[in-house]
Scaffold this motif. Structure first.
Motif, PDB file in Angstrom:
ATOM      1  N   ASP A 100       0.834  -1.204   0.000  1.00  0.00           N
ATOM      2  CA  ASP A 100       0.000   0.000   0.000  1.00  0.00           C
ATOM      3  C   ASP A 100       0.867   1.252   0.000  1.00  0.00           C
ATOM      4  OD1 ASP A 100      -2.402   1.373  -0.016  1.00  0.00           O
ATOM      5  OD2 ASP A 100      -2.542   1.429   2.167  1.00  0.00           O
ATOM      6  N   ASP A 101       1.951   1.239   0.762  1.00  0.00           N
ATOM      7  CA  ASP A 101       2.879   2.369   0.763  1.00  0.00           C
ATOM      8  C   ASP A 101       3.532   2.545  -0.601  1.00  0.00           C
ATOM      9  OD1 ASP A 101       2.639   3.392   3.355  1.00  0.00           O
ATOM     10  OD2 ASP A 101       4.045   1.941   4.185  1.00  0.00           O
ATOM     11  N   TRP A 102       3.860   1.421  -1.241  1.00  0.00           N
ATOM     12  CA  TRP A 102       4.661   1.473  -2.459  1.00  0.00           C
ATOM     13  C   TRP A 102       3.828   1.784  -3.697  1.00  0.00           C
ATOM     14  CZ3 TRP A 102       9.641   0.320  -0.765  1.00  0.00           C
ATOM     15  CH2 TRP A 102      10.657   0.558  -1.707  1.00  0.00           C
ATOM     16  N   ARG A 103       2.650   1.109  -3.785  1.00  0.00           N
ATOM     17  CA  ARG A 103       1.871   1.245  -5.015  1.00  0.00           C
ATOM     18  C   ARG A 103       0.426   1.652  -4.773  1.00  0.00           C
ATOM     19  NH1 ARG A 103       2.730  -3.753  -8.986  1.00  0.00           N
ATOM     20  NH2 ARG A 103       1.543  -2.276 -10.253  1.00  0.00           N
ATOM     21  N   GLY A 104      -0.052   1.481  -3.548  1.00  0.00           N
ATOM     22  CA  GLY A 104      -1.443   1.772  -3.255  1.00  0.00           C
ATOM     23  C   GLY A 104      -2.307   0.534  -3.404  1.00  0.00           C
ATOM     24  N   VAL A 105      -3.168   0.292  -2.441  1.00  0.00           N
ATOM     25  CA  VAL A 105      -4.092  -0.841  -2.465  1.00  0.00           C
ATOM     26  C   VAL A 105      -5.479  -0.300  -2.127  1.00  0.00           C
ATOM     27  CG1 VAL A 105      -4.695  -3.089  -1.467  1.00  0.00           C
ATOM     28  CG2 VAL A 105      -2.280  -2.446  -1.729  1.00  0.00           C
ATOM     29  N   ALA A 106      -6.486  -0.740  -2.857  1.00  0.00           N
ATOM     30  CA  ALA A 106      -7.853  -0.284  -2.616  1.00  0.00           C
ATOM     31  C   ALA A 106      -8.309  -0.683  -1.214  1.00  0.00           C
ATOM     32  CB  ALA A 106      -8.792  -0.872  -3.662  1.00  0.00           C
ATOM     33  N   PRO A 107      -9.195   0.096  -0.597  1.00  0.00           N
ATOM     34  CA  PRO A 107      -9.599  -0.177   0.790  1.00  0.00           C
ATOM     35  C   PRO A 107     -10.183  -1.565   1.011  1.00  0.00           C
ATOM     36  CG  PRO A 107     -10.295   2.025   0.151  1.00  0.00           C
ATOM     37  CD  PRO A 107      -9.780   1.371  -1.084  1.00  0.00           C
ATOM     38  N   LEU A 108     -11.020  -2.056   0.109  1.00  0.00           N
ATOM     39  CA  LEU A 108     -11.699  -3.334   0.336  1.00  0.00           C
ATOM     40  C   LEU A 108     -10.738  -4.512   0.383  1.00  0.00           C
ATOM     41  CD1 LEU A 108     -14.434  -4.576   0.879  1.00  0.00           C
ATOM     42  CD2 LEU A 108     -14.736  -4.864  -1.595  1.00  0.00           C
ATOM     43  N   ARG A 110      -7.576  -4.426   0.983  1.00  0.00           N
ATOM     44  CA  ARG A 110      -6.680  -4.211   2.124  1.00  0.00           C
ATOM     45  C   ARG A 110      -7.353  -4.655   3.424  1.00  0.00           C
ATOM     46  NH1 ARG A 110      -5.834   0.996   1.436  1.00  0.00           N
ATOM     47  NH2 ARG A 110      -7.242   1.767   3.040  1.00  0.00           N
ATOM     48  N   LEU A 111      -8.609  -4.256   3.609  1.00  0.00           N
ATOM     49  CA  LEU A 111      -9.343  -4.659   4.803  1.00  0.00           C
ATOM     50  C   LEU A 111      -9.567  -6.164   4.817  1.00  0.00           C
ATOM     51  CD1 LEU A 111     -10.820  -3.840   7.374  1.00  0.00           C
ATOM     52  CD2 LEU A 111     -12.871  -3.451   5.988  1.00  0.00           C
ATOM     53  N   GLY A 112      -9.768  -6.757   3.641  1.00  0.00           N
ATOM     54  CA  GLY A 112      -9.942  -8.203   3.573  1.00  0.00           C
ATOM     55  C   GLY A 112      -8.720  -8.947   4.076  1.00  0.00           C
ATOM     56  N   VAL A 113      -7.534  -8.472   3.698  1.00  0.00           N
ATOM     57  CA  VAL A 113      -6.299  -9.092   4.187  1.00  0.00           C
ATOM     58  C   VAL A 113      -6.183  -8.909   5.696  1.00  0.00           C
ATOM     59  CG1 VAL A 113      -3.776  -9.002   4.109  1.00  0.00           C
ATOM     60  CG2 VAL A 113      -5.095  -8.885   1.989  1.00  0.00           C
ATOM     61  N   HIS A 114      -6.514  -7.713   6.182  1.00  0.00           N
ATOM     62  CA  HIS A 114      -6.459  -7.454   7.629  1.00  0.00           C
ATOM     63  C   HIS A 114      -7.349  -8.439   8.390  1.00  0.00           C
ATOM     64  CE1 HIS A 114      -5.317  -2.917   7.026  1.00  0.00           C
ATOM     65  NE2 HIS A 114      -4.379  -3.750   6.613  1.00  0.00           N
ATOM     66  N   LEU A 115      -8.582  -8.614   7.910  1.00  0.00           N
ATOM     67  CA  LEU A 115      -9.522  -9.494   8.606  1.00  0.00           C
ATOM     68  C   LEU A 115      -9.092 -10.950   8.538  1.00  0.00           C
ATOM     69  CD1 LEU A 115     -12.886  -7.849   7.503  1.00  0.00           C
ATOM     70  CD2 LEU A 115     -11.914  -7.876   9.814  1.00  0.00           C
ATOM     71  N   ALA A 116      -8.595 -11.390   7.372  1.00  0.00           N
ATOM     72  CA  ALA A 116      -8.154 -12.775   7.228  1.00  0.00           C
ATOM     73  C   ALA A 116      -6.947 -13.053   8.122  1.00  0.00           C
ATOM     74  CB  ALA A 116      -7.818 -13.068   5.767  1.00  0.00           C
ATOM     75  N   ALA A 117      -5.994 -12.131   8.130  1.00  0.00           N
ATOM     76  CA  ALA A 117      -4.811 -12.299   8.983  1.00  0.00           C
ATOM     77  C   ALA A 117      -5.195 -12.286  10.450  1.00  0.00           C
ATOM     78  CB  ALA A 117      -3.802 -11.187   8.687  1.00  0.00           C
ATOM     79  N   ALA A 118      -6.125 -11.399  10.811  1.00  0.00           N
ATOM     80  CA  ALA A 118      -6.571 -11.318  12.200  1.00  0.00           C
ATOM     81  C   ALA A 118      -7.290 -12.593  12.618  1.00  0.00           C
ATOM     82  CB  ALA A 118      -7.491 -10.116  12.378  1.00  0.00           C
ATOM     83  N   ALA A 119      -8.127 -13.138  11.743  1.00  0.00           N
ATOM     84  CA  ALA A 119      -8.843 -14.374  12.060  1.00  0.00           C
ATOM     85  C   ALA A 119      -7.879 -15.541  12.238  1.00  0.00           C
ATOM     86  CB  ALA A 119      -9.861 -14.673  10.962  1.00  0.00           C
ATOM     87  N   LEU A 120      -6.866 -15.604  11.381  1.00  0.00           N
ATOM     88  CA  LEU A 120      -5.872 -16.672  11.484  1.00  0.00           C
ATOM     89  C   LEU A 120      -5.156 -16.617  12.823  1.00  0.00           C
ATOM     90  CD1 LEU A 120      -4.185 -18.938  10.094  1.00  0.00           C
ATOM     91  CD2 LEU A 120      -2.669 -17.122   9.261  1.00  0.00           C
ATOM     92  N   ALA A 121      -4.711 -15.431  13.213  1.00  0.00           N
ATOM     93  CA  ALA A 121      -4.003 -15.285  14.484  1.00  0.00           C
ATOM     94  C   ALA A 121      -4.929 -15.506  15.668  1.00  0.00           C
ATOM     95  CB  ALA A 121      -3.363 -13.893  14.567  1.00  0.00           C
ATOM     96  N   ALA A 122      -6.156 -14.994  15.589  1.00  0.00           N
ATOM     97  CA  ALA A 122      -7.100 -15.121  16.703  1.00  0.00           C
ATOM     98  C   ALA A 122      -7.428 -16.580  16.982  1.00  0.00           C
ATOM     99  CB  ALA A 122      -8.378 -14.336  16.405  1.00  0.00           C
ATOM    100  N   ALA A 123      -7.598 -17.360  15.938  1.00  0.00           N
ATOM    101  CA  ALA A 123      -7.963 -18.765  16.109  1.00  0.00           C
ATOM    102  C   ALA A 123      -6.861 -19.569  16.776  1.00  0.00           C
ATOM    103  CB  ALA A 123      -8.305 -19.374  14.751  1.00  0.00           C
ATOM    104  N   ALA A 124      -5.616 -19.070  16.717  1.00  0.00           N
ATOM    105  CA  ALA A 124      -4.486 -19.802  17.297  1.00  0.00           C
ATOM    106  C   ALA A 124      -4.165 -19.375  18.719  1.00  0.00           C
ATOM    107  CB  ALA A 124      -3.243 -19.622  16.417  1.00  0.00           C
TER     108      ALA A 124
END
Length: 337
Positions: A100-108, A110-124
């Motif tokens: 996102d810093d380098w090239r820019g990523v659309a909000p949706l 980006r938020l999808g990656v945040h939620l998926a990463a958060a779910a993966l960590a939370a489940a562990a």
């Protein structure tokens, strides 16, 4: 020793903690020097509808934080809460933030990656069982990641939040008998960046710094709570000024039917800046708040004092501050819009 903060070997003593923190700060400083050397070829933060600066500034200073912290983690033999899933979640958020810093990523996406990463960590995370608990922990992780990013709009603010906040978490871990090295090293790794990010900023933290920092704040906060290291109120009180600013601002914009995903200058710290406090005044004011809430949290944890009074008192104080800013925002023409 709570297993949520695993170390290979015995818990670190004062000398080991100092060495780990020193190594983190040294490697981070060397990383910053390297970034400055190649700054002209790195992504630049341009003045826009969210930031409050007037000239382009290199925006990937957070890379130096991770260089220092990862070196210290290797030195201490430390692991993240959640083990491999915690690392995978942090890595995914760091990668999308750098992109996102380098090239820019659309909000949706980006938020999808945040939620998926958060779910993966939370489940562990040990103690987080059931769909509702995992979903709640995942939302907390994703929200905290974005909270730090929301506060990275005025010189030195997010870096000060990181130094004060992770220092308080390290103190809480030490008081609770858990290894403090990972959090102390993270605070130390942010110090060199704070020096060059303080007004007038010569290097910005960027998404690569702010978003993964927020993720780790929640990851350690949840792990400490689940492992009995500290009560649930402790990490909330530590970061209360910024949780309140981001949450109230988002709620206010949502109720006003604004596009909450668009850049803006309506956070309380941004309004304080535009009302005349500037970068230095805003940093001093909010720095006192985060130092105060963090110190109060550690004091209450160490002494067994009632946290109700600390939390209630700070909530009243912060509400009064926000009300004062709102009042002056309505009656005065800000210097910047």
């Amino acid at each position: 020793m709570p297993s949520l903060f695993p170390l290979t070997g015995a818990a670190a003593g004062p000398a080991e903690l100092a060495a780990t923190a020193g190594a983190a700060a040294l490697v981070a400083a060397l990383g910053l020097a390297l970034l400055f050397r190649h700054a002209s070829r790195l992504p630049q933060a341009l003045p826009n509808a969210r930031t409050l600066h007037q000239r382009p500034v290199c925006r990937v200073g957070g890379l130096s934080v991770w260089a220092g912290w990862l070196a210290a983690m290797a030195l201490a033999g430390a692991a993240l809460p959640g083990g491999g899933a915690g690392w995978a979640g942090w890595g995914a958020i760091a990668a999308i933030s750098l992109l996102d810093d380098w090239r820019g990523v659309a909000p949706l996406p980006r938020l999808g990656v945040h939620l998926a990463a958060a779910a993966l960590a939370a489940a562990a995370l040990p103690g987080v069982t059931g769909v509702a608990a995992v979903a709640g922990a995942a939302l907390a992780l994703a929200w905290s990641a974005n909270l730090f990013n929301f506060m990275d709009g005025s010189d030195g603010l997010a870096a000060t939040m990181a130094v004060c906040g992770f220092s308080a978490l390290a103190a809480g871990a030490w008081l609770g008998g858990a290894p403090a090295a990972p959090m102390l090293a993270l605070a130390a790794a942010c110090v060199p960046l704070l020096i060059v990010n303080a007004p007038p900023a010569r290097m910005f933290m960027g998404d690569i710094g702010a978003v993964p920092l927020g993720f780790l704040a929640a990851l350690y906060g949840l792990a400490g709570w689940g492992g009995g290291v500290w009560p649930a109120w402790f990490p909330l009180l530590v970061f209360l000024p910024f949780i309140a600013d981001a949450t109230v601002t988002l709620a206010r914009r949502g109720l006003g039917r604004e596009r909450v995903w668009e850049a803006h200058r309506s956070h309380y710290y941004q309004r304080l800046h535009q009302l005349g406090a500037g970068h230095r005044g805003t940093l001093a004011f909010f720095g006192v708040l985060i130092a105060g809430t963090g110190s109060s949290a550690v004091f209450a944890l160490a002494t067994g004092a009632s946290a109700t009074w600390a939390i209630g008192g700070w909530m009243i104080a912060i509400a009064a501050v926000f009300a004062g800013i709102d009042y002056h925002w309505r009656i005065r023409q800000p210097k910047q819009r």
